[in-house]
Every structure is written in C-alpha cells, then in structure tokens.
Design an enzyme around this catalytic site. Sequence first.
Site, PDB file in Angstrom:
ATOM      1  N   ARG A  61       1.428   2.937   3.759  1.00 55.54           N
ATOM      2  CA  ARG A  61       1.411   1.473   3.750  1.00 55.54           C
ATOM      3  C   ARG A  61       2.661   0.882   4.401  1.00 55.54           C
ATOM      4  O   ARG A  61       3.159  -0.155   3.975  1.00 55.54           O
ATOM      5  CB  ARG A  61       1.304   0.969   2.318  1.00 55.54           C
ATOM      6  CG  ARG A  61       0.015   1.324   1.650  1.00 55.54           C
ATOM      7  CD  ARG A  61      -0.017   0.781   0.261  1.00 55.54           C
ATOM      8  NE  ARG A  61      -1.297   1.074  -0.366  1.00 55.54           N
ATOM      9  CZ  ARG A  61      -1.514   0.938  -1.645  1.00 55.54           C
ATOM     10  NH1 ARG A  61      -0.566   0.525  -2.456  1.00 55.54           N
ATOM     11  NH2 ARG A  61      -2.697   1.219  -2.138  1.00 55.54           N
ATOM     12  N   CYS A  62       3.138   1.509   5.431  1.00 51.31           N
ATOM     13  CA  CYS A  62       4.372   1.116   6.094  1.00 51.31           C
ATOM     14  C   CYS A  62       4.039   0.480   7.438  1.00 51.31           C
ATOM     15  O   CYS A  62       3.011   0.786   8.043  1.00 51.31           O
ATOM     16  CB  CYS A  62       5.236   2.374   6.288  1.00 51.31           C
ATOM     17  SG  CYS A  62       6.767   2.106   7.203  1.00 51.31           S
ATOM     18  N   GLY A  63       4.919  -0.363   7.931  1.00 55.19           N
ATOM     19  CA  GLY A  63       4.739  -0.945   9.253  1.00 55.19           C
ATOM     20  C   GLY A  63       4.741   0.095  10.361  1.00 55.19           C
ATOM     21  O   GLY A  63       4.254  -0.158  11.455  1.00 55.19           O
ATOM     22  N   THR A  99       3.267   3.091   9.994  1.00 59.95           N
ATOM     23  CA  THR A  99       2.178   4.033   9.719  1.00 59.95           C
ATOM     24  C   THR A  99       1.376   4.360  10.975  1.00 59.95           C
ATOM     25  O   THR A  99       0.860   5.469  11.101  1.00 59.95           O
ATOM     26  CB  THR A  99       1.267   3.489   8.598  1.00 59.95           C
ATOM     27  OG1 THR A  99       2.051   3.344   7.414  1.00 59.95           O
ATOM     28  CG2 THR A  99       0.110   4.416   8.306  1.00 59.95           C
TER      29      THR A  99
END
Length: 176
Positions: A53-55, A57
């Site tokens: 759920r990371c920018g 990803t």
Amino acid sequence: MKQIILTILIAFAWVLPAKAIELGVPFDNIDGGELRISQWAGQPVLVVNTASRCGYTNQYAQLQSLYDRYRDQGLVVLAVPSNDFRQELATEAEVKEFCEVQFGLDIPMTGITSVKGKDAHPFYRSLRSEVGFTPRWNFNKVLIAPDGQVAKTFGAKTKPLSRSITSEIENLLAGS
C-alpha cells in the site's frame, strides 16, 4: 622503519575479513519453508523491502522485469514485505495474492518481516551495524555481490530498471 611498518599494515589490511553481512539466517518464505540469501551464494541478489500500500508499490512491476531480464544470467531479486512503515497488508496470504494478481510476481518473497529497529531481521541488523544502512522507507534496495558483500544500496526513489541499478548488476554478472 616507518616504511616497513606501513608496508606491513597495508599487507595486513588485505587479509582482514570484510565486514560480515548476515546471509545465513533464514527468512520465512511466503510460500512456506525458509529462504536464506546464502542459498544464492555466487550470484548477485537484489534485496528489496516492499509494501503493498505504498506510493512506490508500482515498482513491483519493474522488479519483475528486472528479474526476467537477468535471471538466466544469475540475478535473484528477493522481495521482503514489511509493515514497519505501516503500509503492508494484514496477512502474508493477502500480500501473496496481491502481488500475483496485480503484478504477476514470481520473484522469491519472504513472509512479512521487520527491517528496522529492535525487531529487525538479523540481515537488516547486520546491514545497519556493518555498513550503516537501514531502510528509511519501503522499496529500499540492497545489492549483494556474488561474494556476499554489499555492492551498493539504493533508496526508494531509485527505480529497479534505472541505469544506476542495471549497470551495477551488469558489472557483477560480468565479474567486474
């Protein structure tokens, strides 16, 4: 006399062992069992702490492309999902499904693993103590040379297919 002492010290420095990074302690394998970086001795290994759920990803797609490009030459890309930055899914099953469905990932992947702080996996603790590297965010990359030494580290913003990473990998694969 100074020249002799200097010569002896320089010669002795060449026989001192390099800083030891912990490659033999197992990680849980997201597919069951264990993974050890040492199982790929003699091959370059790019170790990446990841989160679903990371920018960053979307870097999963480039990690897979990098692996596809160089795997037949010996490169291993190891994803290490971590919730240390509070951006990972709740379970390993969810992580595995997400990576397979969204990115078609078939790179080796550990279970959810701590990469910083007192609970960090021994590999990451040894990186901190031996080379001063601790992931500052998701998708930090550590390139391990075939001899087991850290070749280079890269921050989250460095994309897997960037020239800075591919040139290092190509040099290692060429034996330079």
